[in-house]
Write an enzyme that holds these catalytic residues in place. Structure first.
Site, mmCIF file in Angstrom:
data_model
loop_
_atom_site.group_PDB
_atom_site.id
_atom_site.type_symbol
_atom_site.label_atom_id
_atom_site.label_comp_id
_atom_site.label_asym_id
_atom_site.label_seq_id
_atom_site.Cartn_x
_atom_site.Cartn_y
_atom_site.Cartn_z
ATOM 1 N N ASP A 16 -4.056 -6.847 6.576
ATOM 2 C CA ASP A 16 -4.225 -7.380 5.222
ATOM 3 C C ASP A 16 -4.381 -8.908 5.324
ATOM 4 O O ASP A 16 -5.277 -9.355 6.049
ATOM 5 C CB ASP A 16 -3.056 -6.943 4.332
ATOM 6 C CG ASP A 16 -3.411 -7.043 2.860
ATOM 7 O OD1 ASP A 16 -4.549 -6.692 2.498
ATOM 8 O OD2 ASP A 16 -2.570 -7.484 2.068
ATOM 9 N N ASP A 41 -6.220 -3.053 9.643
ATOM 10 C CA ASP A 41 -6.152 -4.520 9.532
ATOM 11 C C ASP A 41 -4.716 -4.917 9.179
ATOM 12 O O ASP A 41 -3.897 -4.061 8.861
ATOM 13 C CB ASP A 41 -7.095 -4.989 8.410
ATOM 14 C CG ASP A 41 -6.744 -4.326 7.081
ATOM 15 O OD1 ASP A 41 -5.952 -4.904 6.343
ATOM 16 O OD2 ASP A 41 -7.243 -3.206 6.785
#
Ligand SMILES: CSC[C@H]1O[C@H](OP(=O)(O)O)[C@H](O)[C@@H]1O
Ligand SMILES: Nc1ncnc2[nH]cnc12
Length: 363
Positions: free
Chosen positions: A277, A275
């Site tokens: 974040d 991801d």
């Protein structure tokens, strides 16, 4: 092998071997979420029941010098033959999972521990890292390759790319045990370069094992935000970490890497981006569904990578990673407390890790 490493354990889980790369669009992630919850609710418990009926030998006749620590999404090692399952109680408690010993086709053994437990039941805060590292050391391990799911703090590290970091910024709160040297013994071990550069180079050489165009990035800085939630970061924190030079973020490198260094074990982390974040204002923040979606693909790549890595590590030129010669005695000379000032209990604890420095007749 330590006499402690001798009790009943179970066969290595294989339930995650159904993993397959998935499309990363929002719709596919939702579908995946449904499939994943069905899998967790129905398939996994059945598998676990089956696993607990099986048994593997609870001893292994040779020292095992290399270990893999599996993180999120990697609860077992495929492509190898499980040959033993060890319970290794330590002065710091029990490891988070059985230590499964597997053998490559060439007969080289490798130890495997599931960081968060066989059922992913330990939060990052609860992982018994001292027990994990001490148990591995006691069966002969001198090299650990640890896997971790990480958030990316850089556009150029997209989800599904891998990273071998060279530095850590420790943002843990310091409220969990992160040293073997306390309670009557003091030592200050060097930690300027937390990860083993040689293993990092070997990992990079194995980049071709990754499918889907995934890359391996080197020389990056890992922020370890081992928070007590365990919540993900706020947007402000995510931006702050970028400003500090952080490239990736997780919750698992500390204290594991510190303890490995204290135990004179070469340690490298293979971080798998899942991801971005939450530093991108125009994108939704990280969530577990996103992480697990990318982890399915990452886990497949990790399994291939481990196969190549182990083939590489058995080469004679890497003998030092099996003997641990470069770190040998680094802990011994970091101890400040004089033996005369150590209690019997302290010496017994340290003997588990360093039988050569604290022999049994020297109480
Ligand atoms: C499930 S996302 C957060 C979690 O993932 C990483 O765990 P691991 O390093 O064991 O793969 C990260 O450090 C967090 O603990
Ligand atoms: N964004 C993130 N923050 C902390 N740990 C993570 N593990 C995977 N993604 C993460």
């Amino acid at each position: 092998m330590s006499a402690a490493a001798t009790q009943i354990l179970r066969r290595q889980p294989t339930w995650a071997s159904t993993a397959s790369p998935i499309d990363i669009s929002a719709r596919r992630i939702q579908q995946h979420q449904l499939r994943y919850s069905t899998f967790r609710a129905r398939v996994r418990p059945l598998y676990v029941r089956k696993v607990f009926k099986m048994s593997l030998p609870n001893t292994y006749p040779r020292p095992v010098t290399v270990a893999i620590i599996g993180g999120t999404g990697i609860s077992h090692l495929e492509h190898f033959t499980p040959t033993a399952s060890l319970t290794v109680p330590t002065p710091w408690g029990n490891p988070s999972s059985p230590i499964i010993i597997l053998e490559t086709d060439a007969g080289a053994p490798v130890a495997f521990i599931a960081r968060h437990g066989v059922h992913h039941q330990y939060t990052p805060t609860e992982v018994p890292s001292r027990a994990n590292i001490a148990a591995l050391r006691s069966i002969g391990v001198r090299t650990i390759i640890a896997f971790s799911a990480v958030g990316s703090l850089r556009e150029e590290i997209p989800p599904r790319d891998f990273v071998v970091p060279s530095q850590i910024i420790d943002r843990t709160k310091g409220n969990r045990p992160s040293t073997f040297f306390e309670g009557g013994v003091v030592a200050h071990v060097g930690f300027s370069d937390p990860f083993d550069a040689k293993i990092g180079k070997i990992v990079k050489r194995c980049e071709g094992a990754l499918s889907g165009g995934a890359k391996i990035h080197e020389d990056k800085t890992l922020i370890d935000k081992r928070i007590e939630g365990p919540q993900f970061s706020t947007r402000a924190e995510s931006k702050l970490y970028r400003a500090w030079g952080g490239d990736i973020i997780n919750m698992s490198a500390v204290p594991e890497s510190k303890l490995a260094r204290e135990a004179e074990i070469h340690y490298a982390m293979i971080c798998m981006a899942t991801d971005y974040d939450c530093f991108r204002d125009d994108a939704p923040p990280v969530n577990v569904t996103e992480v697990m979606g990318h982890m399915k693909a990452n886990a497949l790549n990790a399994q291939h990578l481990v196969g190549h890595l182990l083939e590489e590590l058995v080469k004679e030129e890497h003998d030092d990673l099996h003997t641990g010669v470069a770190l040998k005695e680094s802990a011994k000379y970091a101890i400040c407390t004089s033996p005369a000032g150590m209690s019997k209990e302290v010496k017994e604890r340290l003997r588990f890790l360093f039988p050569d420095y604290f022999p049994a007749d020297d109480s």
